[in-house]
Scaffold this motif. Structure first.
Motif, PDB file in Angstrom:
ATOM      1  N   GLN A  12      19.421  32.404 111.241  1.00  0.00           N
ATOM      2  CA  GLN A  12      18.437  33.235 111.930  1.00  0.00           C
ATOM      3  C   GLN A  12      18.131  32.726 113.327  1.00  0.00           C
ATOM      4  O   GLN A  12      17.905  33.503 114.242  1.00  0.00           O
ATOM      5  CB  GLN A  12      17.148  33.286 111.098  1.00  0.00           C
ATOM      6  N   GLU A  13      18.117  31.411 113.516  1.00  0.00           N
ATOM      7  CA  GLU A  13      17.745  30.861 114.813  1.00  0.00           C
ATOM      8  C   GLU A  13      18.899  30.883 115.805  1.00  0.00           C
ATOM      9  O   GLU A  13      18.676  30.981 117.006  1.00  0.00           O
ATOM     10  CB  GLU A  13      17.235  29.427 114.640  1.00  0.00           C
ATOM     11  N   ARG A  14      20.104  30.788 115.318  1.00  0.00           N
ATOM     12  CA  ARG A  14      21.246  30.669 116.219  1.00  0.00           C
ATOM     13  C   ARG A  14      22.080  31.944 116.264  1.00  0.00           C
ATOM     14  O   ARG A  14      23.064  32.012 116.987  1.00  0.00           O
ATOM     15  CB  ARG A  14      22.124  29.499 115.779  1.00  0.00           C
ATOM     16  N   GLY A  15      21.729  32.942 115.493  1.00  0.00           N
ATOM     17  CA  GLY A  15      22.520  34.160 115.442  1.00  0.00           C
ATOM     18  C   GLY A  15      23.695  33.986 114.502  1.00  0.00           C
ATOM     19  O   GLY A  15      23.701  33.127 113.623  1.00  0.00           O
ATOM     20  N   ILE A  16      24.711  34.805 114.675  1.00  0.00           N
ATOM     21  CA  ILE A  16      25.920  34.703 113.876  1.00  0.00           C
ATOM     22  C   ILE A  16      26.831  33.668 114.519  1.00  0.00           C
ATOM     23  O   ILE A  16      27.166  33.779 115.695  1.00  0.00           O
ATOM     24  CB  ILE A  16      26.626  36.063 113.778  1.00  0.00           C
ATOM     25  N   LEU A  17      27.232  32.680 113.740  1.00  0.00           N
ATOM     26  CA  LEU A  17      28.033  31.584 114.276  1.00  0.00           C
ATOM     27  C   LEU A  17      29.519  31.876 114.131  1.00  0.00           C
ATOM     28  O   LEU A  17      30.011  32.090 113.022  1.00  0.00           O
ATOM     29  CB  LEU A  17      27.699  30.278 113.552  1.00  0.00           C
ATOM     30  N   LEU A  18      30.221  31.880 115.235  1.00  0.00           N
ATOM     31  CA  LEU A  18      31.671  31.974 115.215  1.00  0.00           C
ATOM     32  C   LEU A  18      32.209  30.563 115.452  1.00  0.00           C
ATOM     33  O   LEU A  18      32.066  30.013 116.540  1.00  0.00           O
ATOM     34  CB  LEU A  18      32.175  32.921 116.303  1.00  0.00           C
ATOM     35  N   MET A  19      32.806  30.006 114.437  1.00  0.00           N
ATOM     36  CA  MET A  19      33.233  28.620 114.497  1.00  0.00           C
ATOM     37  C   MET A  19      34.449  28.449 115.412  1.00  0.00           C
ATOM     38  O   MET A  19      35.114  29.413 115.774  1.00  0.00           O
ATOM     39  CB  MET A  19      33.539  28.100 113.090  1.00  0.00           C
ATOM     40  N   ASP A  20      34.731  27.204 115.764  1.00  0.00           N
ATOM     41  CA  ASP A  20      35.829  26.923 116.692  1.00  0.00           C
ATOM     42  C   ASP A  20      37.182  27.370 116.143  1.00  0.00           C
ATOM     43  O   ASP A  20      38.094  27.679 116.910  1.00  0.00           O
ATOM     44  CB  ASP A  20      35.878  25.432 117.013  1.00  0.00           C
ATOM     45  N   ASN A  21      37.323  27.399 114.835  1.00  0.00           N
ATOM     46  CA  ASN A  21      38.599  27.801 114.241  1.00  0.00           C
ATOM     47  C   ASN A  21      38.643  29.288 113.892  1.00  0.00           C
ATOM     48  O   ASN A  21      39.577  29.740 113.237  1.00  0.00           O
ATOM     49  CB  ASN A  21      38.895  26.977 112.982  1.00  0.00           C
ATOM     50  N   TRP A  22      37.657  30.048 114.361  1.00  0.00           N
ATOM     51  CA  TRP A  22      37.646  31.486 114.098  1.00  0.00           C
ATOM     52  C   TRP A  22      38.758  32.158 114.919  1.00  0.00           C
ATOM     53  O   TRP A  22      38.743  32.107 116.152  1.00  0.00           O
ATOM     54  CB  TRP A  22      36.286  32.071 114.451  1.00  0.00           C
ATOM     55  N   PRO A  23      39.743  32.800 114.259  1.00  0.00           N
ATOM     56  CA  PRO A  23      40.897  33.335 114.988  1.00  0.00           C
ATOM     57  C   PRO A  23      40.658  34.687 115.635  1.00  0.00           C
ATOM     58  O   PRO A  23      41.490  35.158 116.409  1.00  0.00           O
ATOM     59  CB  PRO A  23      41.970  33.436 113.897  1.00  0.00           C
ATOM     60  N   GLY A  24      39.539  35.337 115.326  1.00  0.00           N
ATOM     61  CA  GLY A  24      39.308  36.680 115.842  1.00  0.00           C
ATOM     62  C   GLY A  24      40.095  37.705 115.059  1.00  0.00           C
ATOM     63  O   GLY A  24      40.706  37.422 114.028  1.00  0.00           O
ATOM     64  N   TYR A  25      40.082  38.941 115.566  1.00  0.00           N
ATOM     65  CA  TYR A  25      40.766  40.048 114.915  1.00  0.00           C
ATOM     66  C   TYR A  25      42.010  40.439 115.703  1.00  0.00           C
ATOM     67  O   TYR A  25      42.027  40.369 116.942  1.00  0.00           O
ATOM     68  CB  TYR A  25      39.841  41.270 114.819  1.00  0.00           C
ATOM     69  N   ASP A  26      43.010  40.885 114.976  1.00  0.00           N
ATOM     70  CA  ASP A  26      44.243  41.337 115.598  1.00  0.00           C
ATOM     71  C   ASP A  26      43.961  42.558 116.469  1.00  0.00           C
ATOM     72  O   ASP A  26      43.275  43.500 116.050  1.00  0.00           O
ATOM     73  CB  ASP A  26      45.270  41.693 114.518  1.00  0.00           C
ATOM     74  N   LEU A  27      44.474  42.560 117.686  1.00  0.00           N
ATOM     75  CA  LEU A  27      44.251  43.671 118.618  1.00  0.00           C
ATOM     76  C   LEU A  27      44.770  44.995 118.073  1.00  0.00           C
ATOM     77  O   LEU A  27      44.228  46.059 118.397  1.00  0.00           O
ATOM     78  CB  LEU A  27      44.925  43.361 119.957  1.00  0.00           C
ATOM     79  N   ASP A  28      45.808  44.953 117.242  1.00  0.00           N
ATOM     80  CA  ASP A  28      46.393  46.183 116.712  1.00  0.00           C
ATOM     81  C   ASP A  28      45.461  46.921 115.761  1.00  0.00           C
ATOM     82  O   ASP A  28      45.701  48.086 115.421  1.00  0.00           O
ATOM     83  CB  ASP A  28      47.709  45.872 115.980  1.00  0.00           C
TER      84      ASP A  28
END
Length: 216
Positions: A12-28
């Motif tokens: 709640q205090e920091r929002g949604i955490l995207l960790m350093d190893n989060w690869p993201g989503y494929d552009l396709d």
């Protein structure tokens, strides 16, 4: 592509955490302007998730302010889409509740950490809310907050769509954070690289080809 709770925990205090190893989503998996094909590494945060998260921030803000009127100061340029969506959600909450909250919006741009404010608006505002795109080192927001001390606003809060984890940070934290992200160069949702990518709805990571292509 799976999104595990370990990679994107919520706080709640920091929002949604995207960790350093989060690869993201494929552009396709998404649609985006063709003129940016080949310039992006991944979709870090899809547009729909951005909008839903901002709606929740608006609810948290309205819960905190009570019946105070709001002056929203949008930090240009990168904060304009975040500010617009945040204000729209704030207005919707006000319209659909038994209380009316007056809301004004003004815009500021920072140059060499010097800002000129409209004294009357700030002095008469019960609740002053900064809407910013990214908090990185924290120096920009500290300069802004220092600039308004002489106007003695009753209450000042900072809402930032993104907080970037960086070794250069001075530990400044906004009062309301959408997402905490790794120290990567992100574009889209009004965030730019040399004025390009503002028309991209998703928040994406630019690749080296994109940086070279739009380098000044």
């Amino acid at each position: 592509m799976e999104q595990s709770e370990e990679k994107v925990p919520e706080n709640q205090e920091r929002g949604i955490l995207l960790m350093d190893n989060w690869p993201g989503y494929d552009l396709d998996l998404f649609t985006y302007p063709q003129h940016y094909y080949g310039d992006l590494e991944c979709v870090l945060i899809p547009h729909g998730i951005i909008v839903d998260r901002i709606e929740r921030l608006a609810k948290d803000i309205m819960k905190d302010i009570g019946y105070h009127d709001i002056l929203v100061l949008c930090v240009l340029k990168g904060g304009y889409k975040f500010c617009a969506d945040l204000v729209e959600h704030l207005k919707n909450i006000s319209r659909n509740s038994d209380r009316f909250v007056s809301m004004k919006v003004d815009f500021i741009r920072l140059k060499s950490y010097k800002v000129t404010f409209v004294y009357v608006q700030i002095a008469l505002s019960n609740f002053l809310l900064f809407a910013k795109d990214v908090v990185g080192t924290g120096r920009t927001m500290r300069a802004l907050l220092s600039s308004i001390e002489k106007y003695k606003p009753n209450m000042v809060k900072v809402a930032s769509l993104l907080v970037k984890r960086t070794a250069r940070s001075d530990s400044f934290r906004p009062d309301y954070a959408g997402f905490e992200i790794p120290d990567v160069f992100v574009v889209g949702y009004a965030l730019d690289y040399n004025e390009y990518f503002r028309d991209l709805n998703h928040i994406c990571v630019i690749n080296e080809h994109g940086k070279e292509k739009y380098r000044i």
